[in-house]
Design an enzyme around this catalytic site. Sequence first.
Site, mmCIF file in Angstrom:
data_model
loop_
_atom_site.group_PDB
_atom_site.id
_atom_site.type_symbol
_atom_site.label_atom_id
_atom_site.label_comp_id
_atom_site.label_asym_id
_atom_site.label_seq_id
_atom_site.Cartn_x
_atom_site.Cartn_y
_atom_site.Cartn_z
ATOM 1 N N SER A 61 0.835 -1.202 0.000
ATOM 2 C CA SER A 61 0.000 0.000 0.000
ATOM 3 C C SER A 61 0.874 1.258 0.000
ATOM 4 C CB SER A 61 -0.947 -0.041 1.211
ATOM 5 O OG SER A 61 -1.958 0.917 1.095
ATOM 6 N N ASP A 189 -8.724 -2.733 -7.504
ATOM 7 C CA ASP A 189 -8.306 -2.134 -6.237
ATOM 8 C C ASP A 189 -8.946 -0.754 -6.080
ATOM 9 O OD1 ASP A 189 -6.900 -0.947 -4.079
ATOM 10 O OD2 ASP A 189 -5.112 -2.115 -4.515
ATOM 11 N N HIS A 218 -7.937 -4.384 -2.501
ATOM 12 C CA HIS A 218 -6.739 -3.814 -1.909
ATOM 13 C C HIS A 218 -6.149 -4.806 -0.912
ATOM 14 C CE1 HIS A 218 -3.952 -0.606 -1.065
ATOM 15 N NE2 HIS A 218 -4.165 -0.742 0.245
#
Length: 301
Positions: A61, A189, A218
């Site tokens: 991330s 995502d 995600h």
Amino acid sequence: MVGAASMNGMRSVVFNSRGTSDGPVTSPQFYSASYTGDMRRVVKMVQERYPSSELLAAGWSLGGNILVRYVGEEGDQCPISAAASLCNPLDLAISDDNFHVGFNNIYDKNLARSLRNIFKKHAHLFKGLEDKYDLDLAANCTSIRGFDDAITRRTFDWPSVDAYYYGSSSSHSIPNVKIPLLCIQAANDPIAPATAIPRQAMQHNPDCILVVTPCGGHLGWVSGPGAPLGAPWSTQAVVEWMTSVQLELLRTGRSKRMTQQLSDRAIDKVSSPDDAQQNGSGQAGDNGRLSGGFVSQQGTH
């Protein structure tokens, strides 16, 4: 990831960004998509402790964004031999726009709540700094953009949130990456949208490999030998890829670990050939294991 790395003979160091995972914060500075100073310190510490080991790194991330920025900044001098980035937002402006589309607002509000909680826990550090920060907005923000406007962009002297997002996007760093880089993204995502992937830049950089799965959300991949409760397929894929990179670097003579050992041998030979032979100087460090230092950078975006 740590478990899989350990099973493949790699030591692991987990680097949590400031304020996350209940880590102590002692100054009025949280993590930022643009700030690579903490990453640089961690890499230096690991490098000094294990000078004969290959350094590998993975980031998730926003941690992936920080990692790729760091690798790009270091360029040819990067002490890391290979890196992997998973669900990296890459272009923060596009990511921010995507947060406000339909159901994605839920992610924005949840992440904003996490940032509010981090701030409230450390609000005392910002006392007397009301002229620089918007402390009321930070304590009551309902979006990531609001928090970044109140705290993040002001901490790092960005003139606006948009300037911060543009200047902090790791998509700009791809052309400067000079080590093997594996990027794994999911087409659906909501936080790191596929439209943010700098496909052309990655295609023109021979050191970059891009993998885009049709689904996964995600960091929501659940298929693989350890699924659905264990590690997803992406974990083993990253570890296997890094192991292959290590072997290829050794085969082609580009291993930083091997370069360091040859340098040590040359120094030992010049200074004292007899002592070097007697003490075994120049042999593979850490009991001769083919082991890498695995730095994992995590983020909350």
